[in-house]
Scaffold this motif. Structure first.
Motif, PDB file in Angstrom:
ATOM      1  N   ALA A 274       0.859  -1.296  -0.163  1.00  0.00           N
ATOM      2  CA  ALA A 274       0.016  -0.067   0.121  1.00  0.00           C
ATOM      3  C   ALA A 274       0.825   1.319   0.196  1.00  0.00           C
ATOM      4  N   ARG A 275       1.978   1.157   0.864  1.00  0.00           N
ATOM      5  CA  ARG A 275       2.756   2.516   0.842  1.00  0.00           C
ATOM      6  C   ARG A 275       3.598   2.503  -0.488  1.00  0.00           C
ATOM      7  N   SER A 276       3.864   1.439  -1.222  1.00  0.00           N
ATOM      8  CA  SER A 276       4.470   1.582  -2.549  1.00  0.00           C
ATOM      9  C   SER A 276       3.506   1.971  -3.442  1.00  0.00           C
ATOM     10  N   ARG A 277       2.274   1.702  -3.380  1.00  0.00           N
ATOM     11  CA  ARG A 277       1.385   2.261  -4.465  1.00  0.00           C
ATOM     12  C   ARG A 277       1.103   3.791  -4.217  1.00  0.00           C
ATOM     13  N   PHE A 278       1.043   4.331  -2.987  1.00  0.00           N
ATOM     14  CA  PHE A 278       0.889   5.579  -2.468  1.00  0.00           C
ATOM     15  C   PHE A 278       2.144   6.493  -3.104  1.00  0.00           C
ATOM     16  N   GLY A 279       3.030   5.847  -3.001  1.00  0.00           N
ATOM     17  CA  GLY A 279       4.460   6.547  -3.529  1.00  0.00           C
ATOM     18  C   GLY A 279       4.229   6.755  -4.994  1.00  0.00           C
ATOM     19  N   SER A 280       3.937   5.728  -5.585  1.00  0.00           N
ATOM     20  CA  SER A 280       3.719   5.481  -7.372  1.00  0.00           C
ATOM     21  C   SER A 280       2.853   6.706  -7.458  1.00  0.00           C
ATOM     22  N   ARG A 281       1.829   6.938  -6.828  1.00  0.00           N
ATOM     23  CA  ARG A 281       0.632   7.864  -7.104  1.00  0.00           C
ATOM     24  C   ARG A 281       1.414   9.170  -6.836  1.00  0.00           C
ATOM     25  N   LEU A 282       2.001   9.235  -5.883  1.00  0.00           N
ATOM     26  CA  LEU A 282       2.552  10.809  -5.713  1.00  0.00           C
ATOM     27  C   LEU A 282       3.585  11.025  -6.773  1.00  0.00           C
ATOM     28  N   ALA A 283       4.338   9.978  -7.242  1.00  0.00           N
ATOM     29  CA  ALA A 283       5.467  10.404  -8.140  1.00  0.00           C
ATOM     30  C   ALA A 283       4.827  10.466  -9.644  1.00  0.00           C
ATOM     31  N   ALA A 284       3.700   9.866  -9.925  1.00  0.00           N
ATOM     32  CA  ALA A 284       3.083  10.138 -10.964  1.00  0.00           C
ATOM     33  C   ALA A 284       2.290  11.482 -11.118  1.00  0.00           C
ATOM     34  N   MET A 285       1.950  11.977  -9.984  1.00  0.00           N
ATOM     35  CA  MET A 285       1.018  13.241  -9.965  1.00  0.00           C
ATOM     36  C   MET A 285       2.153  14.192 -10.030  1.00  0.00           C
ATOM     37  N   SER A 286       3.677  14.176  -9.266  1.00  0.00           N
ATOM     38  CA  SER A 286       4.566  15.036  -9.454  1.00  0.00           C
ATOM     39  C   SER A 286       5.082  15.179 -11.057  1.00  0.00           C
ATOM     40  N   LEU A 287       5.255  14.054 -11.536  1.00  0.00           N
ATOM     41  CA  LEU A 287       5.514  14.114 -12.963  1.00  0.00           C
ATOM     42  C   LEU A 287       4.583  14.896 -13.991  1.00  0.00           C
ATOM     43  N   LEU A 288       3.207  14.619 -13.694  1.00  0.00           N
ATOM     44  CA  LEU A 288       2.487  15.340 -14.315  1.00  0.00           C
ATOM     45  C   LEU A 288       2.348  16.756 -13.944  1.00  0.00           C
ATOM     46  N   ALA A 289       2.466  17.378 -12.716  1.00  0.00           N
ATOM     47  CA  ALA A 289       2.680  18.488 -12.370  1.00  0.00           C
ATOM     48  C   ALA A 289       3.772  19.225 -12.930  1.00  0.00           C
ATOM     49  N   PHE A 290       5.038  18.652 -12.993  1.00  0.00           N
ATOM     50  CA  PHE A 290       6.131  19.212 -13.605  1.00  0.00           C
ATOM     51  C   PHE A 290       5.879  19.399 -15.128  1.00  0.00           C
ATOM     52  N   LEU A 291       5.206  18.451 -15.808  1.00  0.00           N
ATOM     53  CA  LEU A 291       4.944  18.805 -17.096  1.00  0.00           C
ATOM     54  C   LEU A 291       3.879  19.958 -17.377  1.00  0.00           C
ATOM     55  N   GLY A 292       2.994  20.152 -16.440  1.00  0.00           N
ATOM     56  CA  GLY A 292       2.091  21.077 -16.025  1.00  0.00           C
ATOM     57  C   GLY A 292       2.794  22.758 -15.998  1.00  0.00           C
ATOM     58  N   LEU A 293       4.083  22.635 -15.479  1.00  0.00           N
ATOM     59  CA  LEU A 293       4.940  23.885 -15.466  1.00  0.00           C
ATOM     60  C   LEU A 293       5.327  24.214 -16.980  1.00  0.00           C
ATOM     61  N   ARG A 294       5.150  23.309 -17.946  1.00  0.00           N
ATOM     62  CA  ARG A 294       5.478  23.778 -19.078  1.00  0.00           C
ATOM     63  C   ARG A 294       4.589  24.142 -19.877  1.00  0.00           C
TER      64      ARG A 294
ATOM     65  N   LEU B  82      -4.098  22.215 -16.132  1.00  0.00           N
ATOM     66  CA  LEU B  82      -4.535  23.009 -15.265  1.00  0.00           C
ATOM     67  C   LEU B  82      -5.375  22.216 -14.156  1.00  0.00           C
ATOM     68  N   PRO B  83      -6.010  21.285 -14.415  1.00  0.00           N
ATOM     69  CA  PRO B  83      -6.687  20.427 -13.398  1.00  0.00           C
ATOM     70  C   PRO B  83      -5.622  19.642 -12.442  1.00  0.00           C
ATOM     71  N   VAL B  84      -4.539  19.052 -13.166  1.00  0.00           N
ATOM     72  CA  VAL B  84      -3.656  18.213 -12.463  1.00  0.00           C
ATOM     73  C   VAL B  84      -2.812  19.414 -11.427  1.00  0.00           C
ATOM     74  N   LEU B  85      -2.670  20.654 -12.075  1.00  0.00           N
ATOM     75  CA  LEU B  85      -1.940  21.417 -11.081  1.00  0.00           C
ATOM     76  C   LEU B  85      -2.863  22.153 -10.099  1.00  0.00           C
ATOM     77  N   LEU B  86      -4.022  22.228 -10.300  1.00  0.00           N
ATOM     78  CA  LEU B  86      -5.096  22.516  -9.231  1.00  0.00           C
ATOM     79  C   LEU B  86      -5.200  21.303  -7.981  1.00  0.00           C
ATOM     80  N   PHE B  87      -5.073  20.058  -8.507  1.00  0.00           N
ATOM     81  CA  PHE B  87      -4.979  19.063  -7.703  1.00  0.00           C
ATOM     82  C   PHE B  87      -3.785  18.996  -6.817  1.00  0.00           C
ATOM     83  N   GLU B  88      -2.818  19.189  -7.479  1.00  0.00           N
ATOM     84  CA  GLU B  88      -1.273  19.168  -6.697  1.00  0.00           C
ATOM     85  C   GLU B  88      -1.513  20.308  -5.691  1.00  0.00           C
ATOM     86  N   VAL B  89      -1.836  21.558  -5.930  1.00  0.00           N
ATOM     87  CA  VAL B  89      -1.923  22.534  -5.124  1.00  0.00           C
ATOM     88  C   VAL B  89      -2.836  22.376  -3.981  1.00  0.00           C
TER      89      VAL B  89
END
Length: 117
Positions: A19-39, A45-52
């Motif tokens: 469960a901890r590994s799945r949670f970490g995977s989700r956080l990593a995926a969201m961070s990668l998508l948010a990093f793409l959102g900076l570009r 925008l929905p991913v960035l708003l979720f991250e914030v």
């Protein structure tokens, strides 16, 4: 955000649960998508708003009470440092554009029109 994307830490070690590994995977995926959102912030925008949103909620609900009480451990301090990078995302979100479609526009009807079943 960027420091959260440590894919080497996502592999299950002897002491971590699936469960901890799945949670970490989700956080990593969201961070990668948010990093793409900076570009391209308008497209992501929905991913960035979720991250914030989740980071601000975590800081307000978890980090601030522990900081006030003075009992924050090292793990929570690392998460706080990672979450504090949300300032970059907040600065780059096109807030005028986000306000109109997400706040001022009325929502769609929950039910279909009278002619449809």
């Amino acid at each position: 955000m960027i420091s959260q994307v440590r894919l080497g830490n996502l592999s299950a070690s002897a002491g971590s649960s699936p469960a901890r590994s799945r949670f970490g995977s989700r956080l990593a995926a969201m961070s990668l998508l948010a990093f793409l959102g900076l570009r391209c912030p308008v497209r992501m925008l929905p991913v960035l708003l979720f991250e914030v949103t989740w980071k601000v909620i975590w800081i307000a609900a978890v980090a601030v009470p522990h900081l006030i009480a003075g009992d924050m451990d090292d793990a929570a301090r690392k998460v706080l440092i990672n979450c504090s990078l949300v300032v970059v995302i907040i600065a780059l979100i096109p807030w005028r554009y986000a306000w109109k479609p997400y706040v001022r526009t009325s929502g769609g009807a929950w039910r279909g029109s009278r002619g449809s079943p």
